[in-house]
Design a protein around this motif. Structure first.
Motif, PDB file in Angstrom:
ATOM      1  N   LEU A  38       3.334  12.032 -12.047  1.00 53.06           N
ATOM      2  CA  LEU A  38       2.103  12.550 -12.638  1.00 53.06           C
ATOM      3  C   LEU A  38       2.059  12.262 -14.141  1.00 53.06           C
ATOM      4  N   ALA A  39       0.947  11.714 -14.603  1.00 53.03           N
ATOM      5  CA  ALA A  39       0.700  11.534 -16.033  1.00 53.03           C
ATOM      6  C   ALA A  39      -0.290  12.605 -16.456  1.00 53.03           C
ATOM      7  N   SER A  40       0.153  13.553 -17.268  1.00 49.48           N
ATOM      8  CA  SER A  40      -0.702  14.708 -17.532  1.00 49.48           C
ATOM      9  C   SER A  40      -0.658  15.113 -18.994  1.00 49.48           C
ATOM     10  N   ARG A  41      -1.696  15.854 -19.394  1.00 53.49           N
ATOM     11  CA  ARG A  41      -1.749  16.466 -20.716  1.00 53.49           C
ATOM     12  C   ARG A  41      -2.125  17.926 -20.556  1.00 53.49           C
ATOM     13  N   LEU A  42      -1.505  18.770 -21.373  1.00 54.76           N
ATOM     14  CA  LEU A  42      -1.803  20.194 -21.409  1.00 54.76           C
ATOM     15  C   LEU A  42      -2.302  20.531 -22.804  1.00 54.76           C
ATOM     16  N   LEU A  43      -3.511  21.068 -22.890  1.00 55.40           N
ATOM     17  CA  LEU A  43      -4.107  21.448 -24.172  1.00 55.40           C
ATOM     18  C   LEU A  43      -4.474  22.921 -24.113  1.00 55.40           C
ATOM     19  N   VAL A  44      -3.853  23.729 -24.982  1.00 58.74           N
ATOM     20  CA  VAL A  44      -4.123  25.160 -24.978  1.00 58.74           C
ATOM     21  C   VAL A  44      -4.404  25.651 -26.393  1.00 58.74           C
ATOM     22  N   ASP A  45      -5.252  26.652 -26.475  1.00 55.14           N
ATOM     23  CA  ASP A  45      -5.613  27.303 -27.734  1.00 55.14           C
ATOM     24  C   ASP A  45      -5.928  26.288 -28.837  1.00 55.14           C
ATOM     25  N   SER A  90       2.995  19.213 -12.236  1.00 56.98           N
ATOM     26  CA  SER A  90       4.095  18.406 -12.761  1.00 56.98           C
ATOM     27  C   SER A  90       5.333  18.517 -11.885  1.00 56.98           C
ATOM     28  N   ASP A  91       5.578  19.709 -11.348  1.00 58.98           N
ATOM     29  CA  ASP A  91       6.739  19.921 -10.491  1.00 58.98           C
ATOM     30  C   ASP A  91       6.553  19.326  -9.096  1.00 58.98           C
TER      31      ASP A  91
END
Length: 339
Positions: free
Chosen positions: A42-49, A36-37
């Motif tokens: 950037l088109a992004s997704r973050l999926l955690v836990d 992202s930096d």
């Protein structure tokens, strides 16, 4: 051209039968922050836990690949448990029903095959088979050769897999990252301003992973598969605002020796009061040195050699209580008898 990405990392699962991990969430968060930096637009997704359920991950990955255009680059990263039958273990996966609750590689392979994206980069930092102390779910009566990479790699499809099918994927002590993720971050950071090119950078990722595995006394053989005609160039990864927000620096708190000072660095007040009653003179010189010079309360590693009754046990207690207070776990090993 745009870049679309999905980053998944799972340390803790809904089922108590799935062992917890220590670095998968950190892996995904770090890659998300760095990309992202570093990648404009950037088109992004973050999926955690608990965000990384089967439905959420499947929809994010398949949706991203389906939405990608002919000029786009798609990045898919997964850190967590893998199963011997070639599935990715998600937050709501039940070990007794892997077929119905884990993400099959068949689903991924089909999405990779049908996407219009010019390039897909897939980073899998997990075990797929073999007995392993971390990042693996064992099932019975499952052929260990069941996992196949067919359909995941090929022209325009790049796969970075953490290890050979019969090997474990290990985490690196000190950084809180999987070996493959740490090597990927290091290799793709490169020189400031210099672009990073696949497949050239893959050689460095593999080298760094194997070197670090040897350093900690394990064997891990990562794999790079696929090809991109004309190569694939990324901006060098840089630590910017997203990375700083995700991983703020931990200050090294300096103390003079009074237990009362520990309440200001996250120690529970009742424990501080208890220590103050038992040790009215406060911390001794060895304990102060462990805090001030070695950053023990900032999460730094420390090995202490000192004579009996010099205060080593309290140093261990300080580290353990600080970890538990921060939501982590601690294991305290004591000898059966003193020698």
């Amino acid at each position: 051209m745009t870049m679309k990405a999905v980053f998944v990392g799972i340390d803790r699962h809904r089922s108590p039968d799935v062992p917890e991990l220590g670095g998968a969430k950190r892996d995904a968060t770090a890659l998300w922050a760095l990309f992202s930096d570093s990648v404009p637009g950037l088109a992004s997704r973050l999926l955690v836990d608990d965000q990384a359920t089967l439905a959420a991950v499947r929809d994010a990955v398949v949706g991203t690949l389906n939405d990608a255009g002919a000029d786009d680059i798609a990045v898919v990263s997964f850190a967590g448990h893998g199963s011997p039958d070639g599935s990715l273990v998600l937050y709501d996966t039940e070990p007794t029903d892997l077929a119905g609750s884990a993400l099959s590689m068949t689903v991924l392979a089909e999405a990779f095959r049908t996407t219009k994206a010019r390039v897909v980069l897939c980073i899998l930092d997990c075990c797929f088979s073999g007995h392993a102390p971390a990042r693996v779910i064992e099932t019975s009566a499952t052929p260990r050769s069941a996992f196949a990479l067919t359909g995941i790699f090929g022209e325009g499809r790049i796969l970075l897999a953490a290890c050979a099918p019969a090997e474990a994927a290990w985490e690196q002590p000190g950084t809180g990252h999987g070996l493959l993720t740490y090597a990927t971050i290091e290799a793709m950071s490169g020189s400031v301003g210099a672009p990073v090119s696949f497949p050239a950078v893959a050689d460095e990722i593999i080298r760094l992973t194997r070197v670090e595995a040897t350093r900690i006394g394990v064997t891990q053989t990562p794999a790079f598969l696929g090809n991109v005609q004309g190569g694939l160039v990324f901006p060098a990864l840089v630590r910017g605002a997203n990375y700083a927000a995700a991983f703020p620096p931990v200050p090294v708190h300096r103390i003079t020796g009074s237990f009362a000072e520990l309440a200001g660095v996250g120690m529970p007040q009742e424990i501080v009061d208890g220590w103050s009653g038992v040790f009215p003179d406060g911390l001794n010189a060895l304990q102060i040195k462990a805090v001030n010079e070695f950053g023990m309360l900032a999460g730094k590693s420390l090995l202490t050699f000192a004579p009996t009754s010099s205060g080593k046990t309290l140093i261990g207690e300080l580290a353990a209580i600080r970890a538990v207070s921060a939501g982590k776990k601690a294991v305290f090993l004591l000898p059966y008898r003193a020698w």
